[in-house]
Design an enzyme around this catalytic site. Structure first.
Site, PDB file in Angstrom:
ATOM      1  N   ARG A  50      38.492  -3.908 -10.008  1.00  0.00           N
ATOM      2  CA  ARG A  50      38.197  -3.977  -8.573  1.00  0.00           C
ATOM      3  C   ARG A  50      38.609  -5.309  -7.958  1.00  0.00           C
ATOM      4  NH1 ARG A  50      35.175  -0.177 -10.511  1.00  0.00           N
ATOM      5  NH2 ARG A  50      34.226   1.422  -9.207  1.00  0.00           N
ATOM      6  N   GLY A  67      42.199   5.422 -16.019  1.00  0.00           N
ATOM      7  CA  GLY A  67      41.875   6.332 -14.928  1.00  0.00           C
ATOM      8  C   GLY A  67      41.547   5.613 -13.639  1.00  0.00           C
ATOM      9  N   SER A  97      28.335   9.730 -10.749  1.00  0.00           N
ATOM     10  CA  SER A  97      28.690   8.314 -10.940  1.00  0.00           C
ATOM     11  C   SER A  97      28.467   7.479  -9.669  1.00  0.00           C
ATOM     12  CB  SER A  97      30.138   8.187 -11.402  1.00  0.00           C
ATOM     13  OG  SER A  97      30.310   8.715 -12.690  1.00  0.00           O
ATOM     14  N   ASP A 122      29.375   5.487 -19.049  1.00  0.00           N
ATOM     15  CA  ASP A 122      30.224   4.834 -20.056  1.00  0.00           C
ATOM     16  C   ASP A 122      29.420   4.270 -21.233  1.00  0.00           C
ATOM     17  OD1 ASP A 122      32.473   5.491 -18.644  1.00  0.00           O
ATOM     18  OD2 ASP A 122      32.825   3.490 -17.821  1.00  0.00           O
ATOM     19  N   SER A 144      34.650  13.024 -10.379  1.00  0.00           N
ATOM     20  CA  SER A 144      34.794  11.583 -10.584  1.00  0.00           C
ATOM     21  C   SER A 144      34.464  10.863  -9.289  1.00  0.00           C
ATOM     22  CB  SER A 144      36.236  11.264 -10.977  1.00  0.00           C
ATOM     23  OG  SER A 144      36.437   9.874 -11.020  1.00  0.00           O
ATOM     24  N   ARG A 190      34.472  14.052 -24.077  1.00  0.00           N
ATOM     25  CA  ARG A 190      33.429  13.280 -24.756  1.00  0.00           C
ATOM     26  C   ARG A 190      32.174  14.105 -25.069  1.00  0.00           C
ATOM     27  NH1 ARG A 190      33.978   7.555 -21.474  1.00  0.00           N
ATOM     28  NH2 ARG A 190      35.976   6.931 -22.410  1.00  0.00           N
TER      29      ARG A 190
HETATM   30  O1  LIG Z   1      35.061   3.327 -10.915  1.00  0.00           O
HETATM   31  C1  LIG Z   1      35.193   2.950 -12.068  1.00  0.00           C
HETATM   32  O2  LIG Z   1      35.663   1.830 -12.380  1.00  0.00           O
HETATM   33  C2  LIG Z   1      34.764   3.864 -13.150  1.00  0.00           C
HETATM   34  C3  LIG Z   1      34.069   5.009 -12.865  1.00  0.00           C
HETATM   35  C4  LIG Z   1      33.562   5.938 -13.892  1.00  0.00           C
HETATM   36  O3  LIG Z   1      34.334   7.123 -13.860  1.00  0.00           O
HETATM   37  P1  LIG Z   1      33.885   8.470 -13.064  1.00  0.00           P
HETATM   38  O4  LIG Z   1      33.592   8.122 -11.663  1.00  0.00           O
HETATM   39  O5  LIG Z   1      35.108   9.324 -13.199  1.00  0.00           O
HETATM   40  O6  LIG Z   1      32.687   9.004 -13.780  1.00  0.00           O
HETATM   41  C5  LIG Z   1      33.667   5.325 -15.287  1.00  0.00           C
HETATM   42  O7  LIG Z   1      33.509   6.310 -16.275  1.00  0.00           O
HETATM   43  C6  LIG Z   1      34.962   4.604 -15.497  1.00  0.00           C
HETATM   44  O8  LIG Z   1      35.026   4.015 -16.773  1.00  0.00           O
HETATM   45  C7  LIG Z   1      35.131   3.485 -14.522  1.00  0.00           C
HETATM   46  C1  LIG Z   2      36.459   6.607 -18.646  1.00  0.00           C
HETATM   47  C2  LIG Z   2      36.749   5.323 -18.708  1.00  0.00           C
HETATM   48  O1  LIG Z   2      37.698   4.707 -17.983  1.00  0.00           O
HETATM   49  P1  LIG Z   2      38.748   5.248 -16.902  1.00  0.00           P
HETATM   50  O2  LIG Z   2      38.153   6.407 -16.190  1.00  0.00           O
HETATM   51  O3  LIG Z   2      38.977   4.095 -15.992  1.00  0.00           O
HETATM   52  O4  LIG Z   2      39.999   5.613 -17.655  1.00  0.00           O
HETATM   53  C3  LIG Z   2      35.959   4.420 -19.583  1.00  0.00           C
HETATM   54  O5  LIG Z   2      36.143   3.203 -19.482  1.00  0.00           O
HETATM   55  O6  LIG Z   2      35.169   4.883 -20.407  1.00  0.00           O
END
Ligand SMILES: O=C(O)C1=C[C@@H](OP(=O)(O)O)[C@@H](O)[C@H](O)C1
Ligand SMILES: C=C(OP(=O)(O)O)C(=O)O
Length: 453
Positions: free
Chosen positions: A43, A112, A212, A329, A184, A360
Site C-alpha cells: 500500500r 494478488g 476481508s 491470512d 476479495s 487453502r
Molecule cells: O488487501 C490486501 O493487501 C490483502 C487482502 C486479503 O485478500 P482478500 O481481500 O482477497 O481476502 C489478503 O488475503 C491478502 O493477503 C492481502
Molecule cells: C493471499 C495472499 O496474498 P495475495 O492475495 O496478495 O496474493 C496472502 O498473502 O496470503
C-alpha cells in the site's frame, strides 16, 4: 535500481528453488523482530508512486518488506515510470502521481494484491497489459468483479474470461459504481486507490457478503496517511472519495507483519521454550492481530509488553470454533495450532481461502490428512481434529503457497520424524527469512534440490 537483491542472490542465501526437510525440534527459544508488513508495504509503495514527485518531492517508505510481493510492486511501479531507489531498508519513491506511463506491460508475479491494486490504477493509463509468470496460481484467480466495475466506469477492459492476461485503458471520470466484495476485498481497495485521482471521485457501493474488512480498513488508513479524504459507513458497504485530490506524504513507516508472525507464534505455542517477538504494535488494523487472541483462547501463554509478545510454549491447547474471515491470512498458521489441540477446531466463513495462491481449504485438508489428521470441509469452512502425535517421515506439497509452507513447517517441527515440503522457496512471496528466523530459535532445516514429482 529496482531489484531488492543482485540477480541470482537471495537474502536468505538459499538457491532459486528448493525443498525443505524440517527436523523435529525439542524446543524453540530466542528473540526475533517481526518482518515488515506485506499489506502496508504494498500500500505505501503504491500510494508513494501516486504522489506527484514534482510537487511533493519523493516519499521515503521506511523499512519495506524484502519479499517477492514487495519486489513485484516496486518493479511494476518502476515500469510505469516511478523512481524506485532502495536505500538500506527504505524505498525512496519519486511518484508519477496521476500519470503512469502508457502502453506498459506489467508482471506482478504471484501477488494478488499487487495485481489488483494496479489494475484499478491502470484506468489512469492507456493500454496497460497485465501478465503473470504464475499461470497456475495468480493466473487462475478471478479478476472479473473488478474488471466489470472498471468497465462500468468507462474503462476499456479485456481479459481471458475474467482472468489474466488483462488489458485496461482509461480515461475514467468517476462517479457512482458498485463492486462485489464477496470474493476479495482487493477489488474495492483497487478502486479506492484510483478514486482520489479521478476528476469525479468515487461513490463506491460494496455488494454481496463483504469479506476481508480488515485489509479494506488498511487501505482507508493508507489513504488518510497520504492526506486523502474519504468517508465510509460502519460496515464499509458505502465509501465516498472526493475527486481531484493529491496524494501527499514525505516519510511513512511500515509496521510489523502479523500474518507471517502468526506462524512464528503458533510454532512457539506448540513447542516448549520461550520466544519473544518484537515490532508488533498493539493498535494495528491487520486482522491477523487476532491470532494472538485465538492462540490465547486455545490455551497458549502469550504476554504482551509494548510491541513485544512473549510466548511460553508447550501448554496444552484446546480446540476453538471461530469466524476466520477477520484473520484470513493467519488461518493456515492457526491450523497448525489446531492440529495439535484437543478437540475439533472449525474456521467458519473462510470461502475466500479457496481463491488464494492455492485452494487453502481443500489443499490444506489433503495435506493434513496425509499427516494423519482428521479434517473435513464445507464450501466455506475447515474443521481439524487435533492429535497428540504427528508421525512425519513423509513428503508433503507446499502447493506453491507461502502460507501452506508455513503451516507444514510448523507441523514438521512438532512431528516425530523429519518432514519434507516441496517447493519451499515459495515462502519468499511474503516471508523470505521464515526458515532463517526459525533457525535463530533453534530449528534445523535441510535445503534440498526441488523434487518436481
Ligand atoms: O488487501 C490486501 O493487501 C490483502 C487482502 C486479503 O485478500 P482478500 O481481500 O482477497 O481476502 C489478503 O488475503 C491478502 O493477503 C492481502
Ligand atoms: C493471499 C495472499 O496474498 P495475495 O492475495 O496478495 O496474493 C496472502 O498473502 O496470503
Amino acid at each position: 535500481m529496482t531489484a531488492l537483491h543482485p540477480p541470482h542472490a537471495h537474502a536468505d542465501g538459499l538457491p532459486d528453488t528448493f525443498d525443505v526437510r524440517v527436523h523435529p525440534a525439542r524446543e524453540l527459544r530466542g528473540t526475533l523482530r517481526a518482518q515488515p508488513s506485506k499489506n502496508y508495504t504494498t500500500r505505501y509503495l503504491l500510494a508513494a508512486a501516486l504522489t506527484q514527485a514534482s510537487s511533493n518531492g519523493p516519499v521515503r517508505v521506511v523499512g519495506v518488506a524484502q519479499s517477492e510481493d514487495a519486489a513485484a510492486m516496486l518493479r511494476c511501479l518502476a515500469d510505469w515510470g516511478a523512481g524506485t531507489e532502495l536505500v538500506g531498508e527504505d524505498a525512496v519513491i519519486r511518484g508519477f502521481g496521476a500519470g503512469p506511463a502508457a502502453g506498459v506491460t506489467l508482471n506482478p508475479g504471484n501477488a494478488g494484491a499487487v495485481a489488483r491494486f494496479l489494475m484499478g490504477v491502470a484506468a489512469l493509463t492507456t493500454d496497460t497489459t497485465f501478465v503473470t509468470d504464475y499461470p497456475d496460481s495468480l493466473g487462475k484467480r478471478p479478476q472479473g468483479d473488478l474488471l466489470e466495475a472498471l468497465g462500468r466506469l468507462g474503462a476499456r477492459v479485456s481479459s481471458d474470461g475474467g482472468r489474466l492476461p488483462v488489458q485496461i485503458s482509461g480515461p475514467v471520470r468517476g462517479g457512482s459504481v458498485e463492486v462485489s466484495a464477496e470474493k476479495s476485498s482487493q477489488y474495492a481497495s483497487a478502486l479506492l486507490f484510483l478514486a482520489p485521482l479521478l476528476p469525479g471521485g468515487l461513490d463506491l457501493r460494496l455488494t454481496g457478503d463483504i469479506k476481508s474488512h480488515a485489509p479494506l480498513r488498511q487501505t482507508l488508513d493508507t489513504l488518510a496517511t497520504f492526506a486523502i479524504k474519504a468517508s465510509a459507513n460502519e460496515d464499509l458497504s458505502r465509501i465516498r472519495v472526493p475527486g481531484g485530490q493529491k496524494y501527499m506524504a514525505e516519510r511513512v513507516l511500515v509496521p510489523g507483519d502479523y500474518p507471517g508472525s502468526a506462524a512464528i507464534l503458533a510454532a512457539a505455542a506448540i513447542l516448549p521454550g520461550e520466544v519473544r517477538l518484537g515490532n508488533l504494535r498493539e493498535n494495528d488494523l491487520q486482522g491477523e492481530r487476532d491470532a494472538v487472541a485465538v492462540l490465547r483462547e486455545m490455551g497458549a501463554d502469550i504476554e504482551r509488553t509494548g510491541d513485544t509478545l512473549t510466548v511460553r510454549g508447550g501448554q496444552p491447547l484446546k480446540a476453538v470454533t471461530r469466524d476466520g474471515d477477520g484473520f484470513t491470512d493467519a488461518v493456515q498458521a492457526l491450523s497448525a495450532a489446531a492440529a495439535c489441540a484437543e478437540g475439533e477446531t472449525t474456521w467458519k466463513n473462510v470461502s475466500t481461502l479457496r481463491l488464494k495462491e492455492c485452494d487453502r481449504i481443500s489443499d490444506t485438508r489433503r495435506e493434513l490428512e496425509q499427516l494423519g489428521l482428521s479434517v473435513s470441509e464445507t464450501g466455506d469452512s475447515l474443521s481439524i481434529t487435533g492429535t497428540p502425535i504427528i508421525a512425519g517421515g513423509i513428503t508433503v506439497s507446499g502447493h506453491g503457497d507461502h502460507r501452506m509452507i508455513m503451516l507444514l513447517t510448523v507441523l514438521g517441527l512438532r512431528a516425530e520424524r523429519p518432514l519434507r515440503i516441496t517447493g519451499a522457496h515459495h515462502i519468499r512471496k511474503s516471508y523470505p527469512l521464515f526458515f532463517r528466523h526459525l533457525e535463530e530459535l533453534g530449528a534445523q532445516f535441510e535445503y534440498l534440490p526441488t523434487d518436481t514429482r
